[in-house]
Structure formats: C-alpha cells, structure tokens
Design a protein around this motif. Structure first.
Motif, PDB file in Angstrom:
ATOM      1  N   LYS A 129     114.016  54.940 119.759  1.00 38.17           N
ATOM      2  CA  LYS A 129     112.752  54.568 120.395  1.00 38.17           C
ATOM      3  C   LYS A 129     112.626  55.289 121.734  1.00 38.17           C
ATOM      4  O   LYS A 129     113.628  55.475 122.432  1.00 38.17           O
ATOM      5  CB  LYS A 129     112.680  53.053 120.604  1.00 38.17           C
ATOM      6  N   PHE A 130     111.399  55.668 122.068  1.00 41.00           N
ATOM      7  CA  PHE A 130     111.174  56.335 123.351  1.00 41.00           C
ATOM      8  C   PHE A 130     109.773  56.001 123.856  1.00 41.00           C
ATOM      9  O   PHE A 130     108.920  55.504 123.116  1.00 41.00           O
ATOM     10  CB  PHE A 130     111.342  57.856 123.221  1.00 41.00           C
ATOM     11  N   ARG A 131     109.539  56.311 125.114  1.00 30.02           N
ATOM     12  CA  ARG A 131     108.216  56.141 125.723  1.00 30.02           C
ATOM     13  C   ARG A 131     108.100  57.086 126.916  1.00 30.02           C
ATOM     14  O   ARG A 131     109.106  57.666 127.371  1.00 30.02           O
ATOM     15  CB  ARG A 131     108.019  54.700 126.176  1.00 30.02           C
ATOM     16  N   VAL A 132     106.886  57.220 127.425  1.00 22.76           N
ATOM     17  CA  VAL A 132     106.660  58.035 128.621  1.00 22.76           C
ATOM     18  C   VAL A 132     107.066  57.221 129.840  1.00 22.76           C
ATOM     19  O   VAL A 132     106.663  56.064 129.992  1.00 22.76           O
ATOM     20  CB  VAL A 132     105.188  58.470 128.731  1.00 22.76           C
ATOM     21  N   LYS A 133     107.862  57.827 130.695  1.00 25.74           N
ATOM     22  CA  LYS A 133     108.381  57.111 131.868  1.00 25.74           C
ATOM     23  C   LYS A 133     107.871  57.688 133.181  1.00 25.74           C
ATOM     24  O   LYS A 133     107.475  56.944 134.075  1.00 25.74           O
ATOM     25  CB  LYS A 133     109.914  57.159 131.852  1.00 25.74           C
ATOM     26  N   ASP A 134     107.877  59.017 133.304  1.00 24.99           N
ATOM     27  CA  ASP A 134     107.555  59.675 134.580  1.00 24.99           C
ATOM     28  C   ASP A 134     106.349  60.586 134.370  1.00 24.99           C
ATOM     29  O   ASP A 134     106.458  61.652 133.762  1.00 24.99           O
ATOM     30  CB  ASP A 134     108.760  60.477 135.060  1.00 24.99           C
ATOM     31  N   TYR A 135     105.189  60.165 134.896  1.00 24.90           N
ATOM     32  CA  TYR A 135     103.966  60.946 134.697  1.00 24.90           C
ATOM     33  C   TYR A 135     104.012  62.288 135.420  1.00 24.90           C
ATOM     34  O   TYR A 135     103.509  63.294 134.915  1.00 24.90           O
ATOM     35  CB  TYR A 135     102.752  60.147 135.174  1.00 24.90           C
ATOM     36  N   LEU A 136     104.632  62.325 136.581  1.00 29.33           N
ATOM     37  CA  LEU A 136     104.684  63.575 137.336  1.00 29.33           C
ATOM     38  C   LEU A 136     105.515  64.620 136.589  1.00 29.33           C
ATOM     39  O   LEU A 136     105.100  65.779 136.470  1.00 29.33           O
ATOM     40  CB  LEU A 136     105.263  63.323 138.729  1.00 29.33           C
ATOM     41  N   SER A 137     106.693  64.221 136.079  1.00 25.46           N
ATOM     42  CA  SER A 137     107.520  65.156 135.308  1.00 25.46           C
ATOM     43  C   SER A 137     106.795  65.588 134.037  1.00 25.46           C
ATOM     44  O   SER A 137     106.890  66.747 133.619  1.00 25.46           O
ATOM     45  CB  SER A 137     108.861  64.495 134.945  1.00 25.46           C
ATOM     46  N   LEU A 138     106.065  64.671 133.425  1.00 28.02           N
ATOM     47  CA  LEU A 138     105.312  65.001 132.220  1.00 28.02           C
ATOM     48  C   LEU A 138     104.256  66.055 132.511  1.00 28.02           C
ATOM     49  O   LEU A 138     104.106  67.030 131.754  1.00 28.02           O
ATOM     50  CB  LEU A 138     104.655  63.730 131.666  1.00 28.02           C
ATOM     51  N   ILE A 139     103.526  65.891 133.616  1.00 23.58           N
ATOM     52  CA  ILE A 139     102.470  66.850 133.964  1.00 23.58           C
ATOM     53  C   ILE A 139     103.065  68.199 134.336  1.00 23.58           C
ATOM     54  O   ILE A 139     102.567  69.252 133.930  1.00 23.58           O
ATOM     55  CB  ILE A 139     101.611  66.283 135.116  1.00 23.58           C
ATOM     56  N   GLU A 140     104.156  68.193 135.090  1.00 22.33           N
ATOM     57  CA  GLU A 140     104.743  69.450 135.559  1.00 22.33           C
ATOM     58  C   GLU A 140     105.388  70.254 134.433  1.00 22.33           C
ATOM     59  O   GLU A 140     105.305  71.486 134.424  1.00 22.33           O
ATOM     60  CB  GLU A 140     105.792  69.158 136.640  1.00 22.33           C
ATOM     61  N   ASN A 141     106.010  69.581 133.453  1.00 24.04           N
ATOM     62  CA  ASN A 141     106.813  70.312 132.468  1.00 24.04           C
ATOM     63  C   ASN A 141     106.206  70.374 131.077  1.00 24.04           C
ATOM     64  O   ASN A 141     106.640  71.205 130.264  1.00 24.04           O
ATOM     65  CB  ASN A 141     108.197  69.657 132.368  1.00 24.04           C
ATOM     66  N   VAL A 142     105.258  69.532 130.769  1.00 23.91           N
ATOM     67  CA  VAL A 142     104.707  69.517 129.413  1.00 23.91           C
ATOM     68  C   VAL A 142     103.194  69.706 129.409  1.00 23.91           C
ATOM     69  O   VAL A 142     102.660  70.549 128.686  1.00 23.91           O
ATOM     70  CB  VAL A 142     105.071  68.193 128.694  1.00 23.91           C
ATOM     71  N   VAL A 143     102.485  68.931 130.220  1.00 25.14           N
ATOM     72  CA  VAL A 143     101.025  68.944 130.178  1.00 25.14           C
ATOM     73  C   VAL A 143     100.459  70.300 130.587  1.00 25.14           C
ATOM     74  O   VAL A 143      99.399  70.708 130.102  1.00 25.14           O
ATOM     75  CB  VAL A 143     100.459  67.829 131.081  1.00 25.14           C
ATOM     76  N   GLY A 144     101.184  71.010 131.432  1.00 23.52           N
ATOM     77  CA  GLY A 144     100.668  72.306 131.891  1.00 23.52           C
ATOM     78  C   GLY A 144     100.458  73.298 130.770  1.00 23.52           C
ATOM     79  O   GLY A 144      99.612  74.201 130.878  1.00 23.52           O
ATOM     80  N   VAL A 145     101.189  73.169 129.666  1.00 21.14           N
ATOM     81  CA  VAL A 145     101.068  74.132 128.570  1.00 21.14           C
ATOM     82  C   VAL A 145     100.586  73.474 127.277  1.00 21.14           C
ATOM     83  O   VAL A 145     100.462  74.149 126.253  1.00 21.14           O
ATOM     84  CB  VAL A 145     102.425  74.819 128.301  1.00 21.14           C
ATOM     85  N   ARG A 146     100.301  72.175 127.318  1.00 22.31           N
ATOM     86  CA  ARG A 146      99.865  71.483 126.113  1.00 22.31           C
ATOM     87  C   ARG A 146      98.645  70.613 126.429  1.00 22.31           C
ATOM     88  O   ARG A 146      98.587  69.964 127.469  1.00 22.31           O
ATOM     89  CB  ARG A 146     100.987  70.591 125.559  1.00 22.31           C
TER      90      ARG A 146
END
Length: 341
Positions: A129-146
């Motif tokens: 099981k997993f979930r999103v924990k850190d929005y800033l890390s998500l935006i910096e490392n994933v959202v920028g290219v997806r």
C-alpha cells in the motif's frame, strides 16, 4: 458586459478523474474573473507556479476563485482581476486515498541452501500500500515531466526491486526456508522500510508491504511433505504399524480387501515372531528340549527290540536306539541322524 464575463469564466476541476489515477495537472490555461474551483471527495487542489506551491485546498466543494481562493494564495494576494485578462497558474489535483497494489515474483528466486547445491527456487506474492506524502517532492521530481500519474506507474517503479529485497530478507539470520510463512511479517516489514526510502524522493510513502504466501516447485513440496510425515511418525516400525492400521480401517475403499489381507498377514507374522521370541526367552525353545533329551534314561537294547517286536517288523521305534530321542515317526533321528527304518 456580464455576458462576456460569463464567456471567459473557467471551471477548474479534475476533468479526467480515475480511481487508479494518483494526480492530474490542470495547466496551460488562464484563471479569469468568475472562475470556480471544484474539489471532489478524496482530492486536494494544489495551486503552484514555477514549481513553487502557492496554496493547498483540501475541503471538497465549490469555491469562487476570485473571492475564496486568490486571497489565500501566498504570493498572489495582490493580484486584481481586470478587464478580461487573467493569470496563468497551474493546479495539481491529488488523489489522497491509500492505493493497494498486488505483486508477485515473475521468476523463481534461487535461495542458497545446503540441502540443494543450486539453491531452493521460491516464488512469493502479496500486496503493498502507498499514498502521496510530500507534495513538494512530488511537484519537483514527477509533476514537472508528467501531466498525470497512475498506480501502474508506481507499480513499475517498485516491483522490479522486490525480488532482490526478498532474497536479502529471506537469507537474513538463517531462516528456515521450508517455514518462511512464520517470518512473513518480519520479511515484509524489512522490505517496506527499504522501499519507502526509495520512493520518498518522488513524494510517495509505502505504508504496508505484505507477503501473502511463499511457494515451491511441486517436487520440493513433495520432499517437504515426506520429511514432515517421517518426522511425525518417528521411526519406520511405527510407520508400518500405522500403515497397517490405516489399511484395515479403510475397508470400504477400492482394493481394501487386498490391503486388509496383506495387513493381516503382516500382523500375524509379527505376532508369531513375538511369540517365538518370548519362547526363546523363557527356555521353551524346541532345540533346548532336544538338548535336554539325552539326559533321559536310555532304554536297553532288549527293551528297544521288544518294542520293535511289539510294533511289528520293520516299524519305526518310538525312541532312537542310538541316543534315545523320541522319533516321532521319522525315518532318521532328528537329533543324531541314526537310521531308524
């Protein structure tokens, strides 16, 4: 004037929502005067600009962007809507639920073992099981290219490393390879901690990692079953006793008559052997009797001749004329071999 204002108004919402979608990005559009923000249950709306988070809104519902959203944004409070021009800002919608993913080893893992030179091939399966924990890390490392991200994308990120972690935690501290289910929690918790460290930089958190079952090739399973049955029986004599009892009790099964007959014969032979052993221990062995026979007083030749005369010529005497042992009707003495007739 109000007509044009309505034409330029936007609705900011998650337009492509799916249960297996982790986030979706609303971008490349202007937020204008009269725009509305719609947040669904289990969603967070994150306003960000150039990778910087301006505001996070969590409560589901419908909001006026101009009056209820803009005043709470960190660096855009001074923004005033004017004319029909708006401002460009990106909104990230995040699915806040906890996702469950099934996993399984694609190929068997060969665990080193002294029992098998090539190792014991093991397969395993379970869930994490997993979930999103850190929005800033998500935006910096994933959202920028997806623009969106699916559960399948996380599964592809995690599953390839599970085999290696399984081998590491199975072989740790010399666990019993044929009783791995007893260590499933310990193995799962160790893997969870390591996977969690690997996905933290993407903004995710591994909340659980479960090993549901371990499996072996069929021939290995048969070996384990035989080994377990032998250890339960204790020794082969008890195993034969149990097997005979099972054969007798299964009278209604196909071939039961033959099995029962054979079991009865084996039991009879065992009983006869035990009786013989008991006789030997008590000194009732026929050989002992034969060895004691010479101690009886021997008959004289006249007595033997008289018996032969009484029995008729050519008849076998009752006692051997050589050693005095009872002849029992035999042509030769069973003790000394003397010819009797």
């Amino acid at each position: 004037m109000s007509f044009f204002r309505g034409q330029f108004a936007n609705v900011v919402e998650w337009e492509e929502f799916r249960d297996d979608m982790i986030f979706w990005k609303w971008n490349n559009r202007e937020i204008k005067k009269g725009s509305k923000l719609i947040i669904g249950p289990g969603q967070d709306a994150i306003f960000f600009d150039h990778g910087k988070i301006e505001g996070i809104f969590k409560e589901p519902g419908q909001y006026e962007v101009e009056s209820e959203i803009i005043p709470f944004l960190s660096t855009l409070k001074g923004f005033k809507f004017g004319f029909n021009s708006g401002m460009r800002i990106e909104v990230l919608f995040v699915n806040t639920r906890q996702f469950v993913v099934k996993w399984g080893t694609k190929n068997a893992i060969n665990i080193p073992s002294p029992q098998l030179p090539g190792g014991v091939p093991i397969r395993a399966n379970g869930t994490f099981k997993f979930r999103v924990k850190d929005y800033l890390s998500l935006i910096e490392n994933v959202v920028g290219v997806r623009n969106s991200y699916l559960v399948e994308d996380v599964r592809k990120l995690i599953v390839p490393s599970i085999d290696q972690l399984l081998m590491k935690w199975i072989t740790r501290e010399g666990k019993d390879l044929f009783n791995l289910q007893a260590y499933s929690y310990e193995i799962g918790e160790g893997i969870r901690e390591e996977l969690d460290m690997r996905v933290n930089k993407e903004g995710f958190e591994i909340t659980e990692f479960n090993v549901m079952s371990f499996s072996f090739p069929e021939e290995i399973q048969e070996m384990v079953k035989k080994s377990a049955s032998h250890s339960m029986i204790g020794d082969m004599d008890r195993y034969k006793d149990v097997a005979m009892t099972d054969a007798i009790s299964s009278g209604n099964s196909p071939g039961a008559n033959t099995a029962t007959d054979m079991a009865g014969m084996m039991m009879g032979m065992n009983m006869a052997q035990q009786m013989m052993n008991g006789m030997n221990q008590n000194g009732a062995n026929p050989q002992n009797q034969q060895q004691q026979a010479p101690q009886q007083p021997q008959q004289s030749q006249a007595q033997q001749g008289q018996q032969a005369t009484d029995n008729g010529a050519g008849e076998i005497p009752n006692f051997c004329p050589q050693c005095g042992t009872p002849t029992n009707g035999m042509n030769f003495c069973g003790n000394c071999g003397h010819r009797l007739a």
